[in-house]
Design an enzyme around this catalytic site. Structure first.
Site, PDB file in Angstrom:
ATOM      1  N   THR A  54       0.818  -1.208   0.000  1.00 30.94           N
ATOM      2  CA  THR A  54       0.000   0.000   0.000  1.00 30.94           C
ATOM      3  C   THR A  54       0.853   1.259   0.000  1.00 30.94           C
ATOM      4  O   THR A  54       0.611   2.195  -0.761  1.00 30.94           O
ATOM      5  CB  THR A  54      -0.938   0.001   1.216  1.00 30.94           C
ATOM      6  OG1 THR A  54      -1.876  -1.067   1.084  1.00 30.94           O
ATOM      7  CG2 THR A  54      -1.699   1.322   1.310  1.00 30.94           C
ATOM      8  N   GLY A  67      -0.653  -6.271   5.338  1.00 30.06           N
ATOM      9  CA  GLY A  67      -1.095  -4.883   5.253  1.00 30.06           C
ATOM     10  C   GLY A  67      -2.590  -4.688   5.417  1.00 30.06           C
ATOM     11  O   GLY A  67      -3.273  -5.458   6.104  1.00 30.06           O
ATOM     12  N   SER A 110     -11.934  13.002   8.862  1.00 27.95           N
ATOM     13  CA  SER A 110     -10.970  14.114   8.876  1.00 27.95           C
ATOM     14  C   SER A 110      -9.689  13.730   9.593  1.00 27.95           C
ATOM     15  O   SER A 110      -9.084  14.540  10.298  1.00 27.95           O
ATOM     16  CB  SER A 110     -11.594  15.354   9.527  1.00 27.95           C
ATOM     17  OG  SER A 110     -11.945  15.097  10.877  1.00 27.95           O
ATOM     18  N   GLY A 111      -9.266  12.473   9.423  1.00 26.45           N
ATOM     19  CA  GLY A 111      -7.987  12.033   9.968  1.00 26.45           C
ATOM     20  C   GLY A 111      -6.867  12.328   8.991  1.00 26.45           C
ATOM     21  O   GLY A 111      -6.965  13.213   8.143  1.00 26.45           O
ATOM     22  N   ILE A 136      -5.685  10.772   6.294  1.00 27.68           N
ATOM     23  CA  ILE A 136      -5.982  10.637   4.866  1.00 27.68           C
ATOM     24  C   ILE A 136      -6.854  11.789   4.384  1.00 27.68           C
ATOM     25  O   ILE A 136      -6.574  12.426   3.358  1.00 27.68           O
ATOM     26  CB  ILE A 136      -6.659   9.282   4.589  1.00 27.68           C
ATOM     27  CG1 ILE A 136      -5.739   8.131   5.002  1.00 27.68           C
ATOM     28  CG2 ILE A 136      -7.020   9.157   3.105  1.00 27.68           C
ATOM     29  CD1 ILE A 136      -6.397   6.759   4.943  1.00 27.68           C
ATOM     30  N   GLU A 140      -4.908  15.213   4.305  1.00 29.23           N
ATOM     31  CA  GLU A 140      -3.951  15.339   3.218  1.00 29.23           C
ATOM     32  C   GLU A 140      -4.646  15.555   1.879  1.00 29.23           C
ATOM     33  O   GLU A 140      -4.215  16.376   1.064  1.00 29.23           O
ATOM     34  CB  GLU A 140      -3.049  14.104   3.169  1.00 29.23           C
ATOM     35  CG  GLU A 140      -2.075  14.039   4.339  1.00 29.23           C
ATOM     36  CD  GLU A 140      -1.064  12.921   4.233  1.00 29.23           C
ATOM     37  OE1 GLU A 140      -0.158  12.854   5.086  1.00 29.23           O
ATOM     38  OE2 GLU A 140      -1.173  12.093   3.296  1.00 29.23           O
ATOM     39  N   MET A 155      -0.809   1.413  12.853  1.00 28.81           N
ATOM     40  CA  MET A 155      -0.955   1.257  11.411  1.00 28.81           C
ATOM     41  C   MET A 155      -0.214   2.354  10.639  1.00 28.81           C
ATOM     42  O   MET A 155      -0.808   3.240  10.027  1.00 28.81           O
ATOM     43  CB  MET A 155      -2.429   1.191  11.042  1.00 28.81           C
ATOM     44  CG  MET A 155      -3.131  -0.009  11.673  1.00 28.81           C
ATOM     45  SD  MET A 155      -4.889  -0.104  11.337  1.00 28.81           S
ATOM     46  CE  MET A 155      -4.891  -0.708   9.650  1.00 28.81           C
ATOM     47  N   LEU A 156       1.119   2.255  10.679  1.00 24.50           N
ATOM     48  CA  LEU A 156       1.997   3.163   9.946  1.00 24.50           C
ATOM     49  C   LEU A 156       3.086   2.333   9.278  1.00 24.50           C
ATOM     50  O   LEU A 156       3.567   1.347   9.849  1.00 24.50           O
ATOM     51  CB  LEU A 156       2.631   4.194  10.881  1.00 24.50           C
ATOM     52  CG  LEU A 156       1.680   5.198  11.550  1.00 24.50           C
ATOM     53  CD1 LEU A 156       2.435   6.008  12.590  1.00 24.50           C
ATOM     54  CD2 LEU A 156       1.038   6.105  10.517  1.00 24.50           C
ATOM     55  N   HIS A 167      22.382  27.238  14.054  1.00 26.69           N
ATOM     56  CA  HIS A 167      21.601  28.469  13.891  1.00 26.69           C
ATOM     57  C   HIS A 167      21.942  29.108  12.551  1.00 26.69           C
ATOM     58  O   HIS A 167      23.111  29.163  12.157  1.00 26.69           O
ATOM     59  CB  HIS A 167      21.926  29.447  15.018  1.00 26.69           C
ATOM     60  CG  HIS A 167      21.261  30.786  14.857  1.00 26.69           C
ATOM     61  ND1 HIS A 167      19.926  30.981  15.133  1.00 26.69           N
ATOM     62  CD2 HIS A 167      21.759  31.989  14.421  1.00 26.69           C
ATOM     63  CE1 HIS A 167      19.626  32.250  14.874  1.00 26.69           C
ATOM     64  NE2 HIS A 167      20.716  32.883  14.444  1.00 26.69           N
TER      65      HIS A 167
END
Length: 580
Positions: free
Chosen positions: A119, A227, A264-265, A267, A270, A413-414, A543
């Site tokens: 995926t 997956g 609205s998570g 996916i 983005e 799930m990453l 810096h």
């Protein structure tokens, strides 16, 4: 109504939340660092299209890293089984496990029923970042006021939809090819087909309708790395044109003038970033009471102010898309019936050009024949797995020689979590006990600007402090105080660290701002190696760089005086060595 009830139960379960089992911070022994470095170098080279081979000084990849007893075991298993390890699935998790296994001198095969890369490479992380990169450039060049503030003037900006789509498609193909070549260069056999267990050492594989593909293989150990697929709530028909999942959306076949995004998570956010940059209007449909559920609430409020309100986006919260009727592009609208989550009454009907279903993902575990090894998945389809990635049977006992990693076990799930779990599984099967500290695994949402975090939210930290009776420390800083961010005219953003004021233990770090996804790793590595606030506040940062946002964050943390003066204010002792 049955479909609606099922969806309501699913959302209700999500509302309750699942407590994440956190392993103690742990420290990796130096002996294992070479193994991980080689695996990491292999993956980097694969993405660059380079060939990957083991160091020439070794008679076989990684042999010198394996003890004599382990070499005897591997040699013995080679005579009894076809392979030391068979991995079912070759996404990022399976690929990472294969690289580490080869480095340990194991004979490895992967069984892939779809596409190498899974995926992430083909329908997720990689193509979505290509779309975000292209659309982000367009958003930046169209922001005349932002550019004018730096003395830059541009003419009209246009784009070619198919060109952007091709960028995502070509990138996925390139990385898929490179991953395959990296496995082949290391001597990993790639078997094509859908796998099914015969027993805990034997797997059959085949492709429907293909008598020329398939077979049976045996292995000492087997890893499930199959997956996940997009989760579609009951009552939502997918036509792939006007009602679709992220799999379809990544092809960018057309740009609807008005699109509803259910969820609205990560996916959903983005894709809202991509669609609005390309001129579309977006409406979020969210079942939870607030937009961006799952994020730290303070970060979510700031992100809403920056990512939602200034853009052509509106949202409905605390409602369920109880019925969705597909339309016809440019001819007939999509109808979305909104039902109040609490009263179960229909409150509105949306008419939009398209609907993206972004309600999360479900494990791809059907058809594995898990009953053959005495295993039942849970009601959501996840494979029950121990903290060592061992598969558990119906009675909760370990199934010998079978492991499960990545989305299929539901722990985190990453893609990068799957890879880390794969390395952890290899360590355990080689007799080096290891438990991955999931609290140290970072997460990121690649909007413009980005959101990233590691560890717990402030809400969870407050619960922990109350339950365990420790003083909670909160350190905050703003990107508006960072010279590099101001030079870029990107001062919107903040960072926040949650920590114990008695011991200095870091509980969580949250960042919203320019390149937040890159900045989070200093904090995640600190948690992984058991560093405390006292340790990291003396780190030096160049810096002017964005990393100074974290420098300010760390220096702004203060312990209780008694703890600061005590030699006992040290990080928790590591329980297990870390190999990832």
């Amino acid at each position: 109504m049955a479909a609606f009830a099922a969806q309501s139960k699913s959302v209700a379960a999500a509302r309750q939340g699942a407590s994440l089992q956190l392993a103690a911070p742990s420290v990796r022994p130096a002996a294992s660092r070479l193994h991980t470095c080689f695996a990491s170098a292999s993956l980097r080279a694969a993405c660059l299209g380079q060939s990957v081979v083991a160091p020439r000084s070794r008679p076989a990849a990684g042999r010198r890293a394996v003890s004599r007893a382990q070499r005897v075991s591997v040699a013995a298993s080679a005579g009894k089984y076809d392979y030391d390890l068979v991995i079912i699935g070759c996404g990022v998790g399976g690929h990472g496990a294969a690289l580490h296994a080869v480095e340990q001198g194991m004979k490895v095969a992967v069984i892939e029923g779809h596409d190498i890369g899974g995926t992430c490479v083909n329908r997720g992380c990689v193509p979505s970042k290509a779309l975000l990169a292209a659309s982000g450039r367009i958003r930046e060049m169209q922001n005349a006021m932002h550019l004018k503030s730096m003395g830059i003037q541009v003419g009209s900006v246009s784009f070619e939809r198919q060109g952007i789509a091709d960028h995502a498609i070509n990138l996925a193909k390139t990385i898929q090819t490179n991953l395959k070549r990296s496995l082949e260069a290391l001597g990993v056999d790639i078997l094509i087909g859908q796998a099914k267990f015969v027993d805990n050492h034997t797997v059959k594989y085949s492709l429907p309708g293909r008598v020329d593909v398939g077979g049976t293989v045996t292995a000492r150990d087997i890893i499930i790395a199959t997956g996940s697929v997009p989760f579609v709530p009951p009552g939502i028909p997918i036509d792939g044109k006007t009602v679709f999942t992220s799999d379809h959306a990544l092809k960018l076949e057309w740009l609807p003038q008005w699109i509803a995004i259910i969820g609205s998570g990560y996916i959903g956010l983005e894709f809202s970033d991509v669609y609005t940059a390309l001129g579309c209007e977006v409406t979020f449909v969210e079942a939870m009471p607030n937009i961006m559920p799952g994020f730290d609430k303070e970060i979510a409020r700031l992100a809403e102010r920056v990512l939602i309100k200034p853009r052509p986006i509106d949202f409905h919260t605390n409602v369920i898309a109880s019925k969705v009727t597909p339309g016809v592009p440019g001819v007939k609208p999509v109808l979305i019936e909104l039902t109040d989550f609490n009263t179960k009454k229909v409150v509105d009907t949306l008419e939009v050009d398209a609907c993206l279903v972004a309600t999360g993902r479900a494990p791809y575990t059907n058809g594995l024949g898990l009953a053959s090894i005495g295993v039942d998945t849970d009601r959501r389809g996840f494979v029950p797995t121990s903290e060592k990635m061992e598969v558990l049977d119906k009675d909760g006992k370990v199934v010998p020689n079978v492991y499960c990693i990545g989305d299929a076990n539901g722990k985190y799930m990453l893609a990068h979590a799957a890879s880390a779990q794969g390395i952890s599984a290899i360590e355990n099967m080689l007799g080096r006990p290891h438990v991955l500290n999931h609290n140290s695994v970072p997460a990121a949402c690649f909007t413009h600007p980005e959101v990233s975090f590691v560890g717990v939210t402030q809400e969870k930290a407050e619960e922990m402090a109350k339950e365990k009776g420790f003083p909670l420390g909160i350190s905050k800083t703003s990107f508006k105080a960072n010279s590099k961010a101001l030079a870029e005219k990107e001062g919107e953003g903040m960072a926040k660290m949650l920590y114990r004021k008695d011991t200095g233990e870091i509980l969580g770090v949250h960042i919203f701002g320019l390149h937040a996804a890159d900045l989070i790793h200093e904090a995640s590595n600190a948690i992984a190696t058991g560093q405390t606030v006292q340790d990291i506040k003396f780190n030096v940062h160049a810096h002017p760089t964005l990393s100074e946002v974290l420098d300010e964050l760390f220096k702004g943390a203060h312990l209780d005086k008694a703890a600061a003066n005590s030699s006992h204010a040290a990080p928790p002792k590591a329980k297990q060595p870390v190999a990832a």
